[in-house]
Enzyme design. Structure first.
Site, short mmCIF file in Angstrom:
data_model
loop_
_atom_site.label_atom_id
_atom_site.label_comp_id
_atom_site.label_asym_id
_atom_site.label_seq_id
_atom_site.Cartn_x
_atom_site.Cartn_y
_atom_site.Cartn_z
N LYS A 55 3.85 13.56 10.60
CA LYS A 55 3.52 14.09 9.29
C LYS A 55 1.95 14.29 9.22
CE LYS A 55 1.50 10.21 7.33
NZ LYS A 55 -0.20 10.08 7.16
N ASP B 188 5.55 4.99 4.75
CA ASP B 188 5.57 6.51 5.12
C ASP B 188 7.15 6.63 5.94
OD1 ASP B 188 3.20 7.08 4.48
OD2 ASP B 188 2.19 6.91 6.53
N ALA C 229 -0.82 5.14 16.41
CA ALA C 229 -1.97 4.63 15.31
C ALA C 229 -3.03 5.67 15.15
CB ALA C 229 -2.89 3.61 15.92
O1 C5P Z 1 3.37 0.55 3.98
P1 C5P Z 1 2.63 0.36 5.33
O2 C5P Z 1 3.43 -0.91 6.05
O3 C5P Z 1 2.76 1.23 6.20
O4 C5P Z 1 1.21 -0.09 5.13
C1 C5P Z 1 0.28 -0.64 5.82
C2 C5P Z 1 -0.97 -0.92 5.36
O5 C5P Z 1 -1.65 0.06 4.76
C3 C5P Z 1 -0.73 -1.84 3.87
O6 C5P Z 1 -0.59 -3.23 4.32
C4 C5P Z 1 -1.86 -1.61 3.16
O7 C5P Z 1 -2.85 -2.39 3.66
C5 C5P Z 1 -2.25 -0.09 3.31
N1 C5P Z 1 -1.62 0.99 2.19
C6 C5P Z 1 -2.17 0.79 1.11
N2 C5P Z 1 -1.67 1.63 0.00
C7 C5P Z 1 -0.68 2.50 0.53
C8 C5P Z 1 0.03 2.37 1.80
C9 C5P Z 1 -0.56 1.76 2.71
O8 C5P Z 1 -3.22 0.10 0.72
N3 C5P Z 1 -0.09 3.08 -0.51
#
Ligand code: C5P
Length: 311
Positions: A10, A141, A101
């Site tokens: 994406k 995501d 990443a």
């Molecule tokens: O949901 P995911 O594990 O992909 O998110 C990884 C990190 O990215 C979270 O622990 C947070 O630190 C940050 N994040 C955030 N706000 C979001 C999505 C992700 O702060 N809406």
């Protein structure tokens, strides 16, 4: 027996970031756009007692963790647990094309693909709503990688509303050397907001909304209007952590891209081109510029994770 699932990467054509919530996430107005650059995950039944095993091929394969932290492995276990299946035996092979990443949700894509592949391999027929709930447990995501197309993500990005979109758009992605940590980029965004004196908490930052001009551009199939409306509230943070990305963005724009931005939390840079020929020219210029490790011309939107074959 095996099942192969193809899954898209994406780019966020809008990434509006609200304040930091008490749970450590940020509320988003996140317009996801699925592109043809994608991974393939093949699930193969393992012998009794082999557990969940992983392998990976592709230019970035050595950067992919092959332990239990991999979202594909976590997805297989989560699906099995949800159905009350004891310790699943499955091998997951990831053919990796999405930068690791890189801000293109490659790990999330593999998690979504593993859900679909294991669901088919094990003949579970899990309803889509349940797959979406499991996906949201895996990461913010992951649900979008199941849905594909173009969608507005609210909450932390997991509450999805498909958006109407006309036509096909030509994109170029410039891959950087090394990745950026998503939590680190969100933290830098908060730090920059504190430094600017605006505050970073959800009580201080306005909750973002989808941009009506961007939604209209997508619905009209107007690439020039979409290019003008591209925004990413994490871009300043990604550039602060990786200043060299400014040169990458400039190189793509000078080569004729009609829009340029950092993809998600970066460091991949995304360029919108006016047609397929221009996209190839922008990709060639980016490769020649020395400001990125690789550049790929592709297109979208494309559908979400889907079975591509089996044996
Ligand atoms: O949901 P995911 O594990 O992909 O998110 C990884 C990190 O990215 C979270 O622990 C947070 O630190 C940050 N994040 C955030 N706000 C979001 C999505 C992700 O702060 N809406």
């Amino acid at each position: 027996m095996s099942v192969t699932v193809r899954v898209p990467a994406k780019v966020n054509v809008q990434l509006g970031v609200g304040g930091l919530r008490a749970d450590g996430f940020h509320d988003l107005a996140n317009v996801f756009f699925a592109v043809a650059l994608g991974d393939e995950v093949t699930a193969t039944a393992g012998g009794p007692g082999t557990g969940v095993t992983l392998s990976c091929t592709g230019p970035d394969a050595e950067a992919v963790p092959l332990d239990d932290s991999n979202l594909a492995a976590r997805a297989a276990r989560l699906l099995a647990t949800h159905h009350g299946l004891a310790a699943p035996d499955v091998h997951l092979h990831i053919a990796k094309a999405i930068p690791v990443a890189g801000g293109m949700a490659g790990g999330s894509a593999d998690g979504a693909a593993a859900l679909v592949a294991c669901d088919a391999l094990w003949g579970l027929g899990t309803p889509t709503e349940v797959l979406l709930e499991l996906a949201a447990e895996l990461g913010s995501d992951v649900p979008f990688a199941l849905v594909g197309g173009v969608a507005l993500g609210r909450g932390r990005g997991e509450i999805l509303e498909p958006l109407p979109v006309a036509g096909s758009y030509h994109w170029v992605f410039a891959v950087a050397d090394g990745g950026l940590s998503t939590p680190a980029v969100f933290r830098e965004c908060d730090r920059l907001r504190e430094e600017a004196g605006t505050g970073s908490a959800d009580t201080e930052v306005r909750t973002p909304d989808a941009d009506p001009a961007l939604l209209a551009a997508l619905a009209d199939g107007d690439a020039v209007a979409l290019a003008a409306a591209l925004t990413n509230d994490l871009q300043a943070a990604a550039l602060s952590l990786r200043p060299a990305l400014a040169a990458t963005l400039r190189a793509g724009t000078e080569a004729g891209a009609i829009g340029a931005l950092v993809s998600g939390s970066g460091p991949t840079c995304a360029f919108l081109a006016k047609d397929a020929e221009s996209a190839e020219a922008v990709a060639a210029a980016l490769r020649a510029s020395g400001s990125c490790r690789a550049a790929h011309a592709t297109y979208g939107p494309v559908p979400g994770a889907a079975v591509a074959g089996g044996a």
